[in-house]
Motif scaffolding. Structure first.
Motif, PDB file in Angstrom:
ATOM      1  N   THR A  69     -32.394  35.632   0.320  1.00  0.00           N
ATOM      2  CA  THR A  69     -32.667  34.529  -0.338  1.00  0.00           C
ATOM      3  C   THR A  69     -32.132  34.817  -1.619  1.00  0.00           C
ATOM      4  OG1 THR A  69     -33.862  33.428  -0.409  1.00  0.00           O
ATOM      5  CG2 THR A  69     -32.854  32.929   1.390  1.00  0.00           C
ATOM      6  N   THR A  70     -30.598  34.697  -2.576  1.00  0.00           N
ATOM      7  CA  THR A  70     -31.028  34.713  -4.010  1.00  0.00           C
ATOM      8  C   THR A  70     -31.131  33.709  -4.637  1.00  0.00           C
ATOM      9  OG1 THR A  70     -29.458  32.940  -4.555  1.00  0.00           O
ATOM     10  CG2 THR A  70     -28.240  35.501  -3.652  1.00  0.00           C
ATOM     11  N   PRO A  71     -32.011  34.074  -5.840  1.00  0.00           N
ATOM     12  CA  PRO A  71     -32.406  32.987  -6.810  1.00  0.00           C
ATOM     13  C   PRO A  71     -32.571  31.876  -5.697  1.00  0.00           C
ATOM     14  CG  PRO A  71     -32.288  34.557  -8.146  1.00  0.00           C
ATOM     15  CD  PRO A  71     -31.742  34.935  -6.508  1.00  0.00           C
ATOM     16  N   SER A  72     -30.799  31.413  -6.034  1.00  0.00           N
ATOM     17  CA  SER A  72     -30.073  29.761  -6.010  1.00  0.00           C
ATOM     18  C   SER A  72     -30.143  29.416  -4.881  1.00  0.00           C
ATOM     19  CB  SER A  72     -28.888  29.809  -6.381  1.00  0.00           C
ATOM     20  OG  SER A  72     -28.207  30.581  -5.799  1.00  0.00           O
ATOM     21  N   GLY A  73     -30.712  30.469  -3.771  1.00  0.00           N
ATOM     22  CA  GLY A  73     -31.176  29.448  -2.111  1.00  0.00           C
ATOM     23  C   GLY A  73     -30.262  30.035  -1.491  1.00  0.00           C
ATOM     24  N   ASP A  74     -29.049  31.272  -2.590  1.00  0.00           N
ATOM     25  CA  ASP A  74     -27.865  31.084  -1.120  1.00  0.00           C
ATOM     26  C   ASP A  74     -28.559  32.628  -0.115  1.00  0.00           C
ATOM     27  OD1 ASP A  74     -26.551  29.499  -2.054  1.00  0.00           O
ATOM     28  OD2 ASP A  74     -26.105  30.358  -4.042  1.00  0.00           O
ATOM     29  N   PRO A  75     -27.462  33.412   0.862  1.00  0.00           N
ATOM     30  CA  PRO A  75     -28.337  34.159   1.914  1.00  0.00           C
ATOM     31  C   PRO A  75     -27.674  35.172   1.216  1.00  0.00           C
ATOM     32  CG  PRO A  75     -26.432  31.626   2.770  1.00  0.00           C
ATOM     33  CD  PRO A  75     -27.066  31.794   1.654  1.00  0.00           C
ATOM     34  N   ALA A  76     -28.538  35.688   1.035  1.00  0.00           N
ATOM     35  CA  ALA A  76     -28.089  37.659   0.651  1.00  0.00           C
ATOM     36  C   ALA A  76     -28.291  38.393   1.762  1.00  0.00           C
ATOM     37  CB  ALA A  76     -29.216  37.338  -0.490  1.00  0.00           C
ATOM     38  N   GLY A  77     -28.658  38.507   2.786  1.00  0.00           N
ATOM     39  CA  GLY A  77     -29.093  39.513   2.966  1.00  0.00           C
ATOM     40  C   GLY A  77     -29.808  39.757   4.838  1.00  0.00           C
ATOM     41  N   SER A  78     -30.284  40.184   5.319  1.00  0.00           N
ATOM     42  CA  SER A  78     -31.799  40.338   6.547  1.00  0.00           C
ATOM     43  C   SER A  78     -31.910  42.062   6.478  1.00  0.00           C
ATOM     44  CB  SER A  78     -31.411  39.804   7.660  1.00  0.00           C
ATOM     45  OG  SER A  78     -30.082  40.498   8.497  1.00  0.00           O
ATOM     46  N   VAL A  79     -33.764  42.224   7.212  1.00  0.00           N
ATOM     47  CA  VAL A  79     -33.957  43.225   7.717  1.00  0.00           C
ATOM     48  C   VAL A  79     -34.275  43.040   8.870  1.00  0.00           C
ATOM     49  CG1 VAL A  79     -35.657  44.933   7.004  1.00  0.00           C
ATOM     50  CG2 VAL A  79     -34.767  43.808   5.854  1.00  0.00           C
ATOM     51  N   ASP A  80     -34.078  43.558   9.899  1.00  0.00           N
ATOM     52  CA  ASP A  80     -34.435  43.967  10.911  1.00  0.00           C
ATOM     53  C   ASP A  80     -35.006  45.148  11.384  1.00  0.00           C
ATOM     54  OD1 ASP A  80     -35.435  43.512  13.985  1.00  0.00           O
ATOM     55  OD2 ASP A  80     -33.404  42.811  14.064  1.00  0.00           O
ATOM     56  N   LEU A  81     -36.703  45.672  11.334  1.00  0.00           N
ATOM     57  CA  LEU A  81     -37.018  46.958  11.448  1.00  0.00           C
ATOM     58  C   LEU A  81     -38.099  46.719  12.890  1.00  0.00           C
ATOM     59  CD1 LEU A  81     -37.918  49.863  10.478  1.00  0.00           C
ATOM     60  CD2 LEU A  81     -38.824  48.304   8.531  1.00  0.00           C
ATOM     61  N   THR A  82     -38.217  47.787  13.474  1.00  0.00           N
ATOM     62  CA  THR A  82     -38.879  48.036  15.093  1.00  0.00           C
ATOM     63  C   THR A  82     -39.337  49.889  14.177  1.00  0.00           C
ATOM     64  OG1 THR A  82     -37.668  46.303  15.969  1.00  0.00           O
ATOM     65  CG2 THR A  82     -39.542  47.868  17.183  1.00  0.00           C
TER      66      THR A  82
END
Length: 204
Positions: free
Chosen positions: A38-51
């Motif tokens: 999330t951004t500092p304002s709480g908005d979605p900013a991305g994701s990580v999925d690592l195996t």
């Protein structure tokens, strides 16, 4: 299954960059880490999925930042596909490197797991492909990791072992410390562990 929250900031001027809400787990075949940013304002900013597999090699990576996306895996070095925000262009890449890295704390755990430097045994060198927000452009870099300290801390669930690594950027000569307990980063440049609901997992 550790679950918690990291705060991310610029390591040079400490500008807040947002938060990473994560959960991760070890298993007989390796380790998986999933997070939402999330951004500092709480908005979605991305994701990580690592195996990772049981040797610490990346068998599946999926990153999102803004509208950019990267999918990758260890294949003849490391191989990835990067897709632009419009979704009309996908660029393939392959580099004779050992693993991936980036802004997420997941990559610090993954690199430590892959290299497994022994205490007092000196530094281990590795070549990584970095993907950093906001556009996830690939960059190849060389690092060395040395395990300089290992400390056991008593907890209600038994001793918790914290490892301190010295990480060197072999191109710039920059050095920094990374503190990891099990599969959780305790502290690193630009990363602070703000909340942890369950204790770190230990790798078999």
């Amino acid at each position: 299954m550790p679950r918690g929250r990291y705060s991310l900031h610029d390591p040079h001027d400490h500008t807040p960059l947002g938060e990473e809400h994560f959960h991760c787990a070890t298993g007989p075949s390796g380790w998986r880490y999933v997070s939402q940013l999330t951004t500092p304002s709480g908005d979605p900013a991305g994701s990580v999925d690592l195996t990772l597999d049981d040797l610490g090699r990346p068998i599946r990576l999926e990153l999102h930042a803004g509208d950019w996306q990267v999918r990758g895996a260890a294949l003849e070095g490391v191989t990835w596909v990067r897709t632009d925000p419009t979704g009309t262009h996908a660029t393939e890449g392959n580099v004779p490197a050992h693993a991936f890295t980036g802004a997420s704390p997941a990559f610090l755990v993954a690199t430590a797991r892959l290299l497994r430097p022994a205490p007092g045994a000196g530094a281990v060198r590795t070549r990584l492909v970095a993907f950093t927000p906001p556009v996830l452009a690939p960059r190849t870099l060389d690092q060395s990791w040395a395990l300089v300290n290992r400390t056991a801390h008593p907890t209600d669930n038994g001793p918790l072992t914290a490892d301190e690594y010295q990480v060197n950027d072999l191109e710039t000569g920059e050095q920094h410390a990374v503190h990891i307990a099990g599969d959780v980063v305790l502290a690193a440049p630009g990363i602070e562990l703000e909340d942890l609901e369950t204790p770190p997992s230990t790798f078999p």
